[in-house]
Design a protein around this motif. Structure first.
Motif, PDB file in Angstrom:
ATOM      1  N   ASP A  10       0.561  -1.156   0.066  1.00 59.58           N
ATOM      2  CA  ASP A  10       0.181  -0.028  -0.026  1.00 59.58           C
ATOM      3  C   ASP A  10       0.891   1.365   0.046  1.00 59.58           C
ATOM      4  OD1 ASP A  10      -2.281  -1.358   0.037  1.00 59.58           O
ATOM      5  OD2 ASP A  10      -2.457  -1.654   2.129  1.00 59.58           O
ATOM      6  N   LEU A  11       2.139   1.179   0.189  1.00 62.40           N
ATOM      7  CA  LEU A  11       2.988   2.464  -0.003  1.00 62.40           C
ATOM      8  C   LEU A  11       3.344   2.700  -1.248  1.00 62.40           C
ATOM      9  CD1 LEU A  11       5.412   1.206   3.504  1.00 62.40           C
ATOM     10  CD2 LEU A  11       3.435   2.992   2.958  1.00 62.40           C
ATOM     11  N   TRP A  12       3.020   3.667  -2.012  1.00 59.21           N
ATOM     12  CA  TRP A  12       2.931   3.805  -3.356  1.00 59.21           C
ATOM     13  C   TRP A  12       4.501   4.121  -3.975  1.00 59.21           C
ATOM     14  CZ3 TRP A  12       5.613   8.107  -5.180  1.00 59.21           C
ATOM     15  CH2 TRP A  12       5.908   9.319  -4.120  1.00 59.21           C
ATOM     16  N   TRP A  13       5.518   4.549  -2.820  1.00 63.98           N
ATOM     17  CA  TRP A  13       6.614   4.645  -3.078  1.00 63.98           C
ATOM     18  C   TRP A  13       7.717   3.417  -3.041  1.00 63.98           C
ATOM     19  CZ3 TRP A  13       9.380   3.892   1.518  1.00 63.98           C
ATOM     20  CH2 TRP A  13       8.579   3.966   2.544  1.00 63.98           C
ATOM     21  N   LYS A  14       6.986   2.392  -2.643  1.00 64.54           N
ATOM     22  CA  LYS A  14       7.911   0.980  -2.782  1.00 64.54           C
ATOM     23  C   LYS A  14       7.874   0.399  -4.164  1.00 64.54           C
ATOM     24  CE  LYS A  14       9.219   0.404   1.466  1.00 64.54           C
ATOM     25  NZ  LYS A  14      10.506   0.182   1.956  1.00 64.54           N
ATOM     26  N   ARG A  15       7.154   0.857  -4.967  1.00 60.59           N
ATOM     27  CA  ARG A  15       7.145   0.411  -6.342  1.00 60.59           C
ATOM     28  C   ARG A  15       7.955   1.642  -7.212  1.00 60.59           C
ATOM     29  NH1 ARG A  15       6.055  -4.475  -7.315  1.00 60.59           N
ATOM     30  NH2 ARG A  15       5.584  -4.158  -9.590  1.00 60.59           N
ATOM     31  N   PRO A  16       8.594   1.346  -8.423  1.00 58.53           N
ATOM     32  CA  PRO A  16       9.048   2.446  -9.125  1.00 58.53           C
ATOM     33  C   PRO A  16       8.536   3.318  -9.583  1.00 58.53           C
ATOM     34  CG  PRO A  16       9.457   0.088 -10.191  1.00 58.53           C
ATOM     35  CD  PRO A  16       8.576   0.124  -9.093  1.00 58.53           C
ATOM     36  N   GLY A 159       4.619  13.355   0.220  1.00 58.91           N
ATOM     37  CA  GLY A 159       5.798  12.973   0.567  1.00 58.91           C
ATOM     38  C   GLY A 159       6.524  14.201   1.064  1.00 58.91           C
ATOM     39  N   PHE A 160       7.555  14.223   1.545  1.00 63.72           N
ATOM     40  CA  PHE A 160       8.181  15.454   2.052  1.00 63.72           C
ATOM     41  C   PHE A 160       9.789  15.446   1.604  1.00 63.72           C
ATOM     42  CE2 PHE A 160       4.513  15.935   4.662  1.00 63.72           C
ATOM     43  CZ  PHE A 160       4.468  17.205   4.657  1.00 63.72           C
ATOM     44  N   PHE A 161      10.448  16.503   1.205  1.00 65.36           N
ATOM     45  CA  PHE A 161      11.706  16.503   1.251  1.00 65.36           C
ATOM     46  C   PHE A 161      12.417  17.674   1.704  1.00 65.36           C
ATOM     47  CE2 PHE A 161      15.276  18.710  -1.469  1.00 65.36           C
ATOM     48  CZ  PHE A 161      16.162  18.043  -0.944  1.00 65.36           C
ATOM     49  N   PRO A 233       0.760   8.328   7.089  1.00 67.28           N
ATOM     50  CA  PRO A 233       1.702   7.156   7.168  1.00 67.28           C
ATOM     51  C   PRO A 233       1.955   6.578   5.386  1.00 67.28           C
ATOM     52  CG  PRO A 233      -0.534   6.145   7.607  1.00 67.28           C
ATOM     53  CD  PRO A 233      -0.551   7.585   8.078  1.00 67.28           C
ATOM     54  N   GLU A 234       1.357   7.068   4.584  1.00 70.45           N
ATOM     55  CA  GLU A 234       1.747   6.779   3.228  1.00 70.45           C
ATOM     56  C   GLU A 234       2.660   7.758   2.659  1.00 70.45           C
ATOM     57  OE1 GLU A 234      -2.779   8.442   2.923  1.00 70.45           O
ATOM     58  OE2 GLU A 234      -1.138   7.722   4.571  1.00 70.45           O
ATOM     59  N   ALA A 235       2.873   9.009   3.187  1.00 65.90           N
ATOM     60  CA  ALA A 235       3.957  10.058   2.739  1.00 65.90           C
ATOM     61  C   ALA A 235       5.110   9.966   3.501  1.00 65.90           C
ATOM     62  CB  ALA A 235       3.100  11.434   3.267  1.00 65.90           C
ATOM     63  N   PRO A 236       6.208   9.427   2.460  1.00 65.62           N
ATOM     64  CA  PRO A 236       7.449   9.133   2.889  1.00 65.62           C
ATOM     65  C   PRO A 236       8.317  10.618   3.101  1.00 65.62           C
ATOM     66  CG  PRO A 236       7.431   8.903   0.616  1.00 65.62           C
ATOM     67  CD  PRO A 236       5.916   9.254   0.991  1.00 65.62           C
ATOM     68  N   LEU A 237       9.465  10.577   3.843  1.00 64.98           N
ATOM     69  CA  LEU A 237      10.321  11.376   4.055  1.00 64.98           C
ATOM     70  C   LEU A 237      11.489  11.085   3.244  1.00 64.98           C
ATOM     71  CD1 LEU A 237      11.503  14.062   5.409  1.00 64.98           C
ATOM     72  CD2 LEU A 237      12.512  12.557   6.984  1.00 64.98           C
ATOM     73  N   VAL A 238      11.752  12.006   2.214  1.00 63.35           N
ATOM     74  CA  VAL A 238      13.029  11.835   1.354  1.00 63.35           C
ATOM     75  C   VAL A 238      14.119  12.446   1.919  1.00 63.35           C
ATOM     76  CG1 VAL A 238      13.767  12.073  -1.010  1.00 63.35           C
ATOM     77  CG2 VAL A 238      11.529  11.610  -0.461  1.00 63.35           C
ATOM     78  N   MET A 239      15.311  11.852   2.524  1.00 63.72           N
ATOM     79  CA  MET A 239      16.233  12.466   3.086  1.00 63.72           C
ATOM     80  C   MET A 239      17.515  11.614   2.989  1.00 63.72           C
ATOM     81  SD  MET A 239      16.380  15.720   3.877  1.00 63.72           S
ATOM     82  CE  MET A 239      17.683  15.889   4.908  1.00 63.72           C
ATOM     83  N   ARG A 240      18.244  11.657   4.302  1.00 67.76           N
ATOM     84  CA  ARG A 240      19.665  10.795   4.392  1.00 67.76           C
ATOM     85  C   ARG A 240      19.218   9.090   4.516  1.00 67.76           C
ATOM     86  NH1 ARG A 240      23.406  14.729   7.728  1.00 67.76           N
ATOM     87  NH2 ARG A 240      23.368  12.828   9.132  1.00 67.76           N
ATOM     88  N   ASP A 241      20.556   8.467   4.849  1.00 69.83           N
ATOM     89  CA  ASP A 241      20.494   7.230   4.730  1.00 69.83           C
ATOM     90  C   ASP A 241      19.791   6.540   5.566  1.00 69.83           C
ATOM     91  OD1 ASP A 241      22.127   7.400   6.816  1.00 69.83           O
ATOM     92  OD2 ASP A 241      23.858   6.412   5.802  1.00 69.83           O
ATOM     93  N   THR A 242      19.064   7.465   6.482  1.00 70.55           N
ATOM     94  CA  THR A 242      18.154   6.574   7.582  1.00 70.55           C
ATOM     95  C   THR A 242      16.729   7.153   7.396  1.00 70.55           C
ATOM     96  OG1 THR A 242      18.467   8.356   9.064  1.00 70.55           O
ATOM     97  CG2 THR A 242      19.969   6.491   9.271  1.00 70.55           C
TER      98      THR A 242
END
Length: 676
Positions: A10-16, A159-161, A233-242
């Motif tokens: 269900d996490l959209w960003w787990k697919r290409p 999502g956020f960056f 919860p479906e919005a990822p954080l785009v940042m560093r390696d963690t």
């Protein structure tokens, strides 16, 4: 992080997916969202990174510590973010918020000086009317959560960056300003650093400060992730390696020497450490920050994107304004790579590193490193040597070795290469010994695993170090003699070592001799100093090269140096080397595995030139690549089918009991083989 109860599917960003960033200016707030979306989708992307808040708010913020964009008055709604999300979601395009909390407008800085960066000379960091703030202050520690709460309360953001989330030592003019000396920094870091903060790279405690501030940013990001996940919860954080998605910006820069594999390196390190975590590569379409109106060289730009997808990364494109404002000529080349990724999502679904060799990237802020730049050169020389001789490899971060050993993830590799790493973390050393005992192989160069005279690794053929020669005066004109008699220069360092019991010494050394007038150029003495030590340990083996052939290869380009590195690697790999090929050295083979099968990207690097890339020279059809079946199917012995995806053909493949040899089509920029 995302809610653990939410299924991964269900996490959209787990697919290409493919992202496009419009880094808009204040004056762009009246942009036509549907026209921009047409351009984004036409380019091949399906996600939009839009400037939302921080320095400028492109939505009607009610927070006093945010600066509302005055150009929003030109929109009927007064809300660019709301208009963009409504239009994008209608098309199935995701919208991610670009946030930049690194600076504030002058009125905010004057009202809250305690939030601001303070230079060692007591000055603030001010550029074009904006004042830099410090991550130790309450703006970062508290106020950004008010901004995120306001956005999440209004919009279904995807999502956020966070841009430039760091302790800023350098300003936009590329001037070095120093380590922040603000009161919160002194309170937080002073006790850890003996009461005094460093002022710059030459100060005592600087590397320790770097590690402390890096850990502090990770802790802050962890709080941000939890805050976002609790609300969306479906919005990822785009940042560093963690983060949920690891971010890397692929760019060029005036005055910076090109490392042509920079993007591959960063993606490989992140994906090899955590294969299940996406890595987004934001590829910059302009030449450099001061030249944002100048397009990047098209062939350079497409390399950013190609390196990203070959290593399993998410391709993203970054422009200033919109395509109507800055129609960079490199975008046509980039779109070709992005649309290939779009048209072959099945190929990239779940694409993860699958090489059997790993090179460890030195940790640049390791306190025991006295000369981290030298270790980096050794790493890059080894990278180049193995690439040119078609030994596929992934890249691991040095500071994660202990964790990778404990989790068993080191055992994915038949060979791990340690390039002049110096003193190792004691736990990492124990894990590496255990890895070798279970059947793994180590290739060590330079001072890897040496702590003063002590060898940290029981699996290494080096028993002890007697002396180090690492200055020009101690190494000039000395040489390593290969087993075939060829002499190779010692550049960087040579460590005189005593072999461990049972180690086999190979390759000899010639001492220094006069190198001035030719009449005096003689007198090299054969020395009993081993230049290669082989040792069996448990079920595995190691090779130690107690000098720096990678550094020397970077310095001179002598093929014999690269051969020494590659020969040691292939000796250790033996039948575990997954491919063999007669392709030229300028073609890189990247091995991965996806839902489609074993995926081999063949990147044509013949266009590499100085500081950039030009058009590649096509590689004529008829070259061959042989793949071991156990690399394809784990040794099940099933039939192997082959596709050449770029050419759109099923190439001729000759199969024996344990391997398949593919006759390759012509290779232009790249080819992708899928074996299943």
């Amino acid at each position: 992080m995302p809610d653990a109860s939410m299924p991964v599917a269900d996490l959209w960003w787990k697919r290409p997916f493919r992202m496009f960033q419009t880094n808009i200016r204040e004056i762009d707030a009246a942009l036509d969202v549907d026209r921009v979306l047409d351009q984004i989708e036409g380019y091949g992307a399906n996600a939009w990174l839009l400037s939302v808040g921080g320095i400028i708010s492109n939505y009607p913020t009610q927070l006093a510590h945010q600066s509302l964009n005055p150009a929003l008055q030109q929109r009927a709604s007064g809300d660019l973010v709301g208009d963009a999300i409504t239009a994008a979601h209608r098309r199935g395009v995701r919208v991610l918020a670009r946030m930049d909390f690194s600076k504030v407008a002058r009125p905010i800085a004057e009202a809250h000086p305690e939030w601001c960066y303070v230079a060692p000379d007591g000055s603030r960091q001010v550029f074009e009317g904006l004042t830099s703030v410090c991550p130790s202050g309450l703006y970062y520690q508290e106020k950004i959560f008010e901004v995120l709460g306001e956005i999440l309360g209004r919009y279904e953001i995807d999502g956020f960056f966070f841009n430039w989330m760091s302790y800023n030592e350098i300003d936009y003019a590329k001037r070095y300003r120093g380590v922040c000396q603000c009161l919160p920094c002194r309170v937080v870091y002073g006790p850890e650093l003996g009461g005094t903060l460093p002022t710059g790279p030459d100060s005592p405690g600087y590397l320790r400060w770097q590690r402390l501030t890096s850990d502090a940013i990770d802790e802050l990001l962890a709080r941000v992730r939890r805050f976002i996940a609790e609300r969306r919860p479906e919005a990822p954080l785009v940042m560093r390696d963690t983060a949920d998605i690891v971010f890397h910006e692929a760019n060029n820069a005036i005055g910076r020497s090109l490392w042509p594999h920079q993007t591959s390196e960063h993606v490989s390190v992140a994906r090899s450490y955590r294969p299940h975590v996406p890595v987004l590569v934001n590829s910059v379409a302009f030449l450099d920050m001061p030249y944002r109106l100048v397009s990047e060289e098209p062939r350079m730009f497409e390399q950013y994107l190609l390196q990203a997808i070959a290593r399993g990364g998410i391709p993203s494109t970054y422009i200033m304004g919109t395509k109507d404002d800055f129609d960079y000529e490199c975008l046509a080349a980039g779109s070709g790579v992005v649309r290939f990724h779009r048209d072959h999502e099945d190929l990239y679904a779940g694409l993860s590193p699958a090489a059997r060799t790993a090179i460890v990237r030195p940790d640049p802020v390791k306190p025991t490193f006295s000369k981290p730049a030298l270790a980096q050169e050794e790493f890059r020389g080894i990278w180049t040597a193995l690439l040119e001789r078609h030994v596929p490899f992934d890249t691991l971060p040095e500071n994660r070795l202990a964790a990778l050993g404990r989790s068993g993830d080191l055992d994915r590799y038949a060979l791990v290469v340690l390039p002049d790493l110096g003193v190792l973390d004691d736990t990492a050393a124990k894990e590496l010994d255990g890895y070798v005992a279970r059947g793994g192989s180590l290739l060590l160069t330079g001072a890897s695993g040496l702590d003063a005279e002590r060898s940290q690794l029981e699996s290494s053929g080096v028993g002890a170090r007697l002396v180090t020669m690492d200055t020009p005066e101690t190494t000039w004109s000395s040489a390593v003699v290969r087993e075939d008699g060829g002499a190779l220069p010692i550049l960087g360092a040579f460590h005189v070592v005593r072999g461990r019991d049972g180690a086999q010494a190979r390759m000899s050394v010639l001492s220094r001799a006069p190198y001035g007038p030719p009449e005096k150029c003689y007198g090299h003495l054969p020395l009993d100093h081993p230049a290669r030590l082989d040792l069996a340990h448990g079920s595995g083996r190691t090779v130690a090269l107690p000098w720096t052939p990678g550094h020397a290869y970077r310095e001179t380009g002598l093929g014999g140096l690269g051969d020494v590195i590659a020969q040691a690697a292939t000796d250790l790999l033996g039948e575990r080397l997954e491919i063999e090929t007669d392709l030229p050295a300028q073609v890189e083979a990247v091995v991965g595995r996806s839902e489609a099968g074993l995926v081999i990207h063949l990147r044509n690097l013949t266009g590499l030139r100085g500081q950039s890339f030009g058009a590649p020279v096509p590689i004529a059809a008829g070259r061959r690549l042989t793949v071991r079946h156990d690399a394809v199917d784990g040794g099940s012995g099933g039939g192997t089918t082959v596709r050449a995806v770029v050419a759109g053909t099923t190439p001729h493949a000759a199969t024996t009991a344990d391997r398949t040899t593919v006759t390759l089509p012509e290779i232009g920029l790249f080819e992708v083989l899928v074996l299943s």
